[in-house]
Design an enzyme around this catalytic site. Structure first.
Site, mmCIF file in Angstrom:
data_model
loop_
_atom_site.group_PDB
_atom_site.id
_atom_site.type_symbol
_atom_site.label_atom_id
_atom_site.label_comp_id
_atom_site.label_asym_id
_atom_site.label_seq_id
_atom_site.Cartn_x
_atom_site.Cartn_y
_atom_site.Cartn_z
ATOM 1 N N ASP A 46 0.818 -1.211 0.000
ATOM 2 C CA ASP A 46 0.000 0.000 0.000
ATOM 3 C C ASP A 46 0.855 1.266 0.000
ATOM 4 O O ASP A 46 0.325 2.370 -0.098
ATOM 5 C CB ASP A 46 -0.936 0.018 1.220
ATOM 6 N N HIS A 125 1.798 -7.656 5.643
ATOM 7 C CA HIS A 125 1.360 -9.034 5.427
ATOM 8 C C HIS A 125 0.721 -9.586 6.695
ATOM 9 O O HIS A 125 1.193 -9.348 7.806
ATOM 10 C CB HIS A 125 2.550 -9.904 5.021
ATOM 11 N N MET A 178 -2.909 7.999 -5.526
ATOM 12 C CA MET A 178 -3.940 8.703 -6.289
ATOM 13 C C MET A 178 -3.480 8.995 -7.704
ATOM 14 O O MET A 178 -4.307 9.119 -8.625
ATOM 15 C CB MET A 178 -4.316 10.006 -5.569
ATOM 16 N N GLY A 484 6.029 -48.379 31.848
ATOM 17 C CA GLY A 484 6.133 -49.055 33.137
ATOM 18 C C GLY A 484 5.914 -48.146 34.321
ATOM 19 O O GLY A 484 6.247 -48.507 35.459
ATOM 20 N N SER A 553 1.883 -37.261 31.189
ATOM 21 C CA SER A 553 2.202 -35.823 31.295
ATOM 22 C C SER A 553 3.203 -35.420 30.217
ATOM 23 O O SER A 553 4.362 -35.154 30.503
ATOM 24 C CB SER A 553 2.715 -35.469 32.690
#
Length: 640
Positions: A46, A125, A178, A484, A553
């Site tokens: 832009d 982006h 523009m 185990g 865990s």
């Protein structure tokens, strides 16, 4: 001495002779100018970098050697004629030049005769929205660029929403390029109308629209003859005159987050930090939070000497009339108008990490000088920035914006973000990687945070342990399914029982029949499973027990969370280290077979990761010892 350049008729700059000027007068003149911090943002290409380059050029902030390099680079990239590619002034990273996009936040300083500016060129982006949040966090104004050929895009809306969310109240809609639409007024008017409809829907009450060409310079520093239909200010005129209410922070109540305790010798003890809001003078009554202790200001100490008054933005050291406890993370505030202290909040969160939010996982929450452990609960909703709709979301992914409840492990001093960026804005940090994963804004404290208090109990955990004649501990067994864990944990408990130790075994399968029967096996459910077990284990250590847990865990972060909840030395991580092939060969429950066939999803070691302990207190290699030998080794280590 100021070596600058001046414009010439061919749009280039010529090197001026050195301008001799009194350095003191020069610095004094600039020191008393007001400072405006602003960002440029919008979608890719832009023209943000080009605009900033043009601002630097038109404000004479380019030195002769910079100009020569800029002209050379412009010719190399194929700019026509004598035209200059101003984006090259800002896109300094090699990766940016190769890709033609800005991927980092580039800060630039420039000044005019009336004001100083710091501008942040933020990425366009979507992948780098997190960088835009960084740049916007300290800005007073946002320049939202829109390509006149493309109109309002998704990133235009996203950046506008973020700018408004972060508290930027001055918005400039710069309709850029523009020149590429023939300076057509209806095109500009349509873009402004489209943006106004969106801006109104997200609460932006007013904005300033300016048609510009960053490349040609239209309406940047000088009015353009090509846009005679526009009668407003140029961009630089607007930036020079926009009113930033810097005095608002001074009018608010006094707040000083303590950064460090200044103790150069035994005779001096001061509390250093930058004043977040308000003003203070010697003799003013103050309150230190979260403790709530009161005193009064004795001195305001700075490197240049003591002050009679200090205001928001100044860095000072305060000495107090009384010897009270105060340390880094505390907040010194007006005694009769203190900020709130709470441990549960509703917050708006911008997720900035590739890995999604795991509700229930503990992160470091850093707010000002305070750092605490915090959990984020499942989001109430995420926000679609295109429609502003609130959408159901079990988690937050990269660049998502959502609202969720946050709980900290202790009370923190805060103010709603709408009142104070310093005491309302926070970041979340991953405890394992130390990466910043989110930025957030506290909206308000939850009512239950004020309604729930710790109830004093007369019989202490030390007394419970003394009655059992043992030291409380948690033996936390972790390893793959089939390693185990349960077998060895059971043998350990039997040995400790024979030694008259008071124990309790929490097994992963057993707790899912009751306490955790509502949980599945997604990553989020695994996190919650371990959180609940950790809390139960901690309560059992308060009763003086030796707690033995047998859970896969799989995540280091959750095991670290449980460790942090225990007293130092009471958490003993036991890694039952069994190779995946060996564990799968046993497959006592047939789970690996189901996982391999696709019948069982999210199975650790197959389609869900297992993060092995890096530094466990005890490591059991099951390829080298039997279960009985392992149990003997663990008991020996515990009672050593």
């Amino acid at each position: 001495m100021d070596v600058r350049t001046s414009p010439s008729e061919d749009h280039g700059y010529r090197a001026d002779a050195l301008i001799a000027e009194d350095i003191g007068a020069y610095l004094d003149r600039h020191r008393h100018k007001t400072l405006l911090r602003f960002i440029t943002c919008g979608s890719v290409d832009d023209g943000k970098s080009t605009l900033i380059g043009r601002l630097l050029y038109d404000s004479r902030m380019i030195f002769a050697d910079q100009l020569a390099r800029l002209e050379e680079d412009s010719r190399r990239v194929g700019t026509q004629g004598n035209d200059i590619d101003f984006a090259l002034l800002v896109d300094g990273l090699a990766a940016e030049r190769e890709q033609g996009i800005t991927i980092d936040v580039a800060y630039r300083f420039f000044a005019t005769d009336t004001r100083k500016f710091i501008v942040a060129d933020t990425p366009g982006h979507e992948q780098y929205t997190r960088n835009m949040v960084t740049g916007a966090s300290t800005a007073d104004l946002a320049v939202i660029l829109v390509d006149a050929r493309k109109g309002v895009l998704t990133q235009t809306r996203r950046h506008s929403y973020l700018a408004h969310l972060i508290g930027i109240r001055h918005i400039v809609l710069a309709v850029n390029k523009m020149d590429l639409v023939g300076y057509d007024q209806p095109t500009c008017d349509a873009i402004v109308a489209d943006y106004r409809a969106f801006a109104t829907s997200i609460g932006i009450d007013a904005f300033t629209a300016i048609p510009i060409s960053g490349f040609r310079g239209d309406n940047i520093a000088n009015r353009s003859d090509a846009t005679r239909w526009y009668d407003g200010a140029t961009l630089i005129e607007h930036l020079e005159t926009v009113e930033v209410d810097a005095a608002a922070d001074e009018r608010a109540g006094f707040r000083l987050p303590v950064q460090w305790v200044n103790r150069p010798d035994l005779d001096f003890r001061g509390f250093a930090g930058q004043i977040a809001s308000g003003r203070v003078a010697p003799g003013d009554p103050v309150r230190v939070l979260p403790s709530g202790r009161t005193s009064s200001v004795a001195r305001i100490v700075t490197q240049g000497g003591d002050l009679d008054v200090a205001v928001a933005g100044q860095s000072v050291t305060l000495t107090l009339a009384d010897e009270i406890d105060c340390s880094r993370g505390d907040v010194i505030a007006t005694a009769d108008e203190p900020p709130q202290v709470a441990d549960q909040f509703e917050a708006t969160i911008v997720w900035m990490a590739e890995e999604a939010l795991l509700p229930g996982r503990t992160y470091w929450l850093k707010l000002g000088t305070q750092t605490v452990s915090a959990k984020v609960r499942e989001p109430k909703y995420r926000i679609d920035v295109n429609t502003t709709q609130h959408l159901a979301a079990p988690t937050l992914d990269l660049n998502d914006i959502g609202v969720a409840e946050v709980a900290t492990d202790r009370g923190i001093v805060f103010a709603p973000y709408a009142q104070s960026k310093q005491l309302g804005g926070f970041i979340l940090i991953d405890k394992v990687t130390n990466a910043t994963v989110a930025a957030g804004m506290l909206n308000f404290s939850l009512r239950r945070a004020q309604n729930i208090h710790h109830q004093p109990i007369d019989v202490t955990r030390e007394q419970h342990a003394a009655l059992k004649n043992q030291k409380p501990a948690v033996l936390w067994f972790t390893g793959l399914s089939g390693a185990g864990k349960s077998t060895i944990a059971n043998l350990v408990e039997k040995r400790l029982t024979r030694m008259n130790r008071h124990t309790f075994l929490l097994d992963g399968d057993n707790v899912r029949h009751g306490l955790n029967r509502d949980l599945g096996f997604t990553d989020a459910d695994r996190v919650e499973n371990i959180r609940r077990v950790g809390e139960v284990a901690r309560l059992m250590t308060d009763a003086g027990l030796i707690v033995i847990t047998a859970f896969i865990s799989p995540f280091r972060a959750e095991r670290a969370m449980v460790r942090d909840r225990m007293k130092p030395g009471e958490f003993i991580e036991v890694h039952i280290d069994t190779p995946l092939a060996d564990a799968e060969a046993r497959d006592v429950k047939g789970l690996y077979k189901k996982a391999r066939s696709g019948e069982l999803k999210n199975f650790t070691g197959i389609d869900s990761p297992y993060e092995a302990p890096e530094h466990p207190e005890i490591r059991i290699d099951t390829t080298r010892m039997t279960a009985d030998e392992a149990a003997d080794a663990i008991v020996a280590a515990l009672i050593a």
